[in-house]
Scaffold this motif. Structure first.
Motif, mmCIF file in Angstrom:
data_model
loop_
_atom_site.group_PDB
_atom_site.id
_atom_site.type_symbol
_atom_site.label_atom_id
_atom_site.label_comp_id
_atom_site.label_asym_id
_atom_site.label_seq_id
_atom_site.Cartn_x
_atom_site.Cartn_y
_atom_site.Cartn_z
ATOM 1 N N VAL A 45 0.918 -1.450 0.230
ATOM 2 C CA VAL A 45 -0.142 -0.009 0.131
ATOM 3 C C VAL A 45 1.028 1.254 -0.600
ATOM 4 O O VAL A 45 1.464 1.258 0.535
ATOM 5 C CB VAL A 45 -1.080 -0.410 1.358
ATOM 6 N N ASN A 46 0.735 2.035 -0.793
ATOM 7 C CA ASN A 46 0.953 4.033 -0.476
ATOM 8 C C ASN A 46 0.638 5.082 -0.390
ATOM 9 O O ASN A 46 -1.043 3.964 -1.370
ATOM 10 C CB ASN A 46 2.131 3.508 -2.147
ATOM 11 N N ASP A 89 -1.207 11.139 7.043
ATOM 12 C CA ASP A 89 -2.421 10.648 7.903
ATOM 13 C C ASP A 89 -3.035 9.788 7.436
ATOM 14 O O ASP A 89 -3.563 8.811 7.564
ATOM 15 C CB ASP A 89 -3.270 12.699 7.966
ATOM 16 N N GLU A 90 -3.783 10.407 5.441
ATOM 17 C CA GLU A 90 -4.586 9.084 5.725
ATOM 18 C C GLU A 90 -4.346 7.839 5.914
ATOM 19 O O GLU A 90 -4.314 6.655 6.446
ATOM 20 C CB GLU A 90 -4.713 9.527 4.340
ATOM 21 N N LEU A 91 -2.516 7.449 5.717
ATOM 22 C CA LEU A 91 -1.540 6.314 6.046
ATOM 23 C C LEU A 91 -1.204 5.794 6.902
ATOM 24 O O LEU A 91 -1.981 4.972 7.445
ATOM 25 C CB LEU A 91 0.073 6.804 4.970
ATOM 26 N N ASN A 92 -0.979 6.858 7.665
ATOM 27 C CA ASN A 92 -1.390 6.671 9.447
ATOM 28 C C ASN A 92 -2.641 5.630 9.186
ATOM 29 O O ASN A 92 -2.756 4.701 10.495
ATOM 30 C CB ASN A 92 -1.061 7.696 10.225
ATOM 31 N N ALA A 137 1.896 -4.440 3.761
ATOM 32 C CA ALA A 137 4.015 -3.704 3.865
ATOM 33 C C ALA A 137 2.889 -2.102 3.049
ATOM 34 O O ALA A 137 2.727 -2.427 2.052
ATOM 35 C CB ALA A 137 4.359 -4.828 3.110
ATOM 36 N N VAL A 138 3.416 -1.514 3.906
ATOM 37 C CA VAL A 138 3.570 0.209 3.539
ATOM 38 C C VAL A 138 4.952 -0.062 2.052
ATOM 39 O O VAL A 138 5.866 -0.205 2.210
ATOM 40 C CB VAL A 138 3.934 0.957 4.191
ATOM 41 N N GLY A 162 -5.383 8.683 -4.093
ATOM 42 C CA GLY A 162 -5.310 8.912 -2.573
ATOM 43 C C GLY A 162 -4.228 7.639 -2.733
ATOM 44 O O GLY A 162 -3.601 7.039 -3.597
ATOM 45 N N THR A 163 -5.563 6.554 -1.368
ATOM 46 C CA THR A 163 -3.994 5.439 -1.157
ATOM 47 C C THR A 163 -4.387 4.453 -2.194
ATOM 48 O O THR A 163 -5.970 4.201 -3.090
ATOM 49 C CB THR A 163 -5.178 3.665 -0.341
#
Lengths: 455, 455
Positions: free
Chosen positions: A163-164, A251-254, A271-272, A285-286
């Motif tokens: 994910v990114n 923020d979104e990733l968190n 995994a990021v 976004g994601t």
């Protein structure tokens, strides 16, 4: 009469009964998985007006499309399920409730050059959540849970969801004043695993892209941020406060990472990964990719992301969404190639094959009717063949049980149930037969279509 | 940006979520019904080479077909599921076990003149049993059981399966020395309900067909044989011994009727009907039509029969079979028109809508994850809206339960489950919630997509 040679077009998958049954089982498990998360099934036409389907498309898509005339109409076969969804949501906007969550499993068409493992007709299995104006970030956080649930249900265990967030990438390039060159830079950085950091740096600072050495170093440093999810997130904290879009993306990733465990996704499946970018224009976004850890060479088996404007070619309404897609036909092909289909799965069309041994078939038929009423898939075999041929038929189909019914059995109100796997045969009454078969099917009911080989 | 007006082609069914869910439920019940009788699912390409697909076709079919070129290939969209089956069985003959029993539910294409209730893209749901060289008559006797099981499973109760045997018709016309004129005669006799016996007799004895008065009277007498199955079969006995084909057809019809009750078909759902003929060339034995007794004007909703030579255009192998087909898209359209869809059926995409009332969503997400693990379709609603708007969303979707989770509930380890139908709300722990929802779903699990109106 002259015969027409039967053939199936190249690039079109046509399966024999056993693998077809495995494919159907995969599709059924996908439907069930998606339904658990509150998605509604949708079905749109395979043919659309060309001007509607191609409102956006160009380049490769336009070349690959199946486009033709019928009467006065210029028609095209859909090449994905996203454009028909964009049309559907714009057309039926007033009748839908938002967020609108739909899944669709359907065939799409691309006239690609025929080659092994490339299909011109193939199934996509898509889910999307569409908001009206806004869409909460939790929808993006939920997607890894759906991917995890879906693949484990199919029987796949060795995979990782990477994910990114596009805002992090776009924000980072904006920090460096490189927003206009972000596309070129990302394409170059993508070559890192192949050509190494030195050559990437040379290309970045070369005439074509023209970055300063400092910019190139910043990029190489950023892109080399790896490690555990916490490592990566901590490293990203250091860039905070320099660009609003970056901060928002972080923020979104968190948030996505924060809710992982509540969503039931074990850490090792996630995994990021800052190298995941996906298409340049569409996602905002994601973004998600999913890899089989034993077969990374296959590439992503489930990808998607957040977008801001699903139906921009059809309506002024702002319809943001998040979605993922599985290329089911290709996935199935690859799994078969890799020997990852579960060959113990029961693929027979029936659980019980009834072999009557009397002239009057009424008792055998009545027995079959009782089994069916009990939910047991039952086939009557009444062809005039030798016993050996009947057994060979049962063997070839792979039916788990056969049921023999002769005069003796009928007199006793029983039948002989033969377990084709153990070879055991027992004289049982109807109730016992039903219990026995049901129990055995319940035990095998958890059969998954995918079974990975031991490493 | 200029917008493209979103539209769906005329003659292409595109349903809103609630009716789509009913349609999917119908398709699912068909699959289950067919599977109970030992049919394997099959899926063939929608596109075939034109020379393969049109090996037999001509006339109307050829005009209606979607045919186009892509590169050097002359391609067509399938217009039924029978021709692709004929190709499939000829092509994969060596890999199949016979009798080969398959079902297929898929889209087919016919460019008919667009009019209300006529579709250019529509689903057919077919089953066929194919023998290698021979096929036992019991397969023909089983078909009414499958039709009965299928429609009652869908929720339809007022229907009748009408059965005839082409050998009886062909044998009867052969007795009169009219084999060469049987087609003309049958087409004329078909007009009986409209124009009456007198005019039919005039036409039969007219110049064009040229029967003698005696022949015409014999035909009118034969065709007027009606009554209970036993009445009809007894009347047919009187023709016995005059033509071998007739006698064979009568034997077959007697066998079909004999096994009806063992197959679980109640007598009132079945009628021997000598006026059922179906196409002239293809069918050679038992033929079937199925009528809704409250809506006979709709015509047959499930038809088919026995044929001798499935794949004659592709192979010298003799492949007899018996099959039936349901035009699912048209059936669905008609049921909706007649108000016969069950509007109490739950069509919501989720059983439970979780409404979190706290900022940290972890407890709500964890609860949703537990419900999903228990097999309950659960949607999280996390959009920032007023409570009233959230309730209105739940209402519109028709979700049976909402689950409210605020600080108080979290402290107590409970959540408030609101039954949207009764309006009752209760504070329950997770286990209780799961039990309550499961029980309610089990009770509504028997929901049929069809519900006929009271007469």
């Amino acid at each position: 009469m002259a015969k027409q040679k039967p053939r199936t077009l190249s690039g079109f998958m046509e399966l024999l009964p056993a693998p077809q049954t495995q494919f159907e089982r995969m599709a059924e498990l996908l439907r069930r998985s998606y339904a658990l998360y509150g998605f509604t099934p949708l079905d749109t036409p395979i043919i659309e007006a060309s001007e509607v389907l191609l409102a956006k498309a160009g380049g490769e898509t336009e070349k690959q499309i199946y486009r033709f005339s019928k009467g006065d109409s210029d028609l095209s076969l859909r090449f994905d399920l996203t454009v028909p969804l964009a049309k559907y949501v714009a057309l039926h906007y007033a009748d839908l409730s938002f967020p609108f969550r739909r899944f669709q499993i359907g065939k799409v068409y691309r006239g690609e050059r025929a080659q092994r493992g490339r299909f011109r007709e193939f199934y996509q299995a898509d889910i999307d959540v569409i908001g009206d104006g806004k869409l909460d970030i939790v929808n993006e956080a939920e997607i890894p849970a759906i991917i995890y649930q879906t693949f484990t249900t199919l029987g796949l265990n060795r995979f990782q969801i990477r994910v990114n967030n596009r805002k992090i990438l776009n924000g980072f390039y904006a920090m460096l004043g490189l927003s206009d060159r972000a596309g070129d830079v990302m394409r170059t950085v993508d070559k890192l695993p192949k050509i190494g950091a030195g050559k990437v740096r040379d290309m970045l600072t070369g005439e074509e892209i023209g970055l300063t050495g400092g910019q190139a170093d910043e990029i190489l440093k950023f892109i080399s941020i790896t490690g555990s999810n916490n490592d990566v997130l901590s490293a990203l904290e250091e860039y905070k406060g320099r660009h609003e879009l970056f901060d928002q993306g972080l923020d979104e990733l968190n948030t996505v990472v924060k809710y992982l465990s509540a969503f039931g996704v074990p850490g090792e499946y996630f995994a990021v990964d800052l190298t995941i970018a996906r298409g340049l224009d569409y996602y905002t976004g994601t973004v998600y990719e999913t890899f089989m850890t034993s077969h990374p060479e296959i590439g992503s088996i489930c990808s998607g992301g957040r977008y801001d404007n699903l139906s921009e070619y059809y309506t002024d309404k702002q319809l943001p969404g998040v979605g993922i897609s599985i290329g089911l036909t290709r996935l199935f092909y690859v799994l078969e190639e890799q020997g990852c289909l579960n060959d113990d799965m029961i693929t027979a069309p029936a659980d019980v094959l009834v072999l009557p041994m009397t002239e009057d078939l009424s008792p055998a038929i009545a027995l079959a009717t009782q089994l069916r009423a009990a939910g047991i898939r039952t086939q009557l075999y009444t062809e005039q063949k030798k016993f050996k041929q009947k057994m060979s038929y049962a063997d070839k189909l792979g039916v788990p049980y056969i049921l023999l019914l002769g005069e003796d059995e009928i007199t006793q109100g029983k039948a002989s149930l033969k377990d084709m796997r153990s070879g055991e045969q027992e004289l049982l009454d109807t109730g016992e037969i039903i219990d026995r078969v049901r129990l055995s099917l319940a035990n095998s009911g958890a059969q998954r279509p995918i079974r990975e080989k031991e490493e």
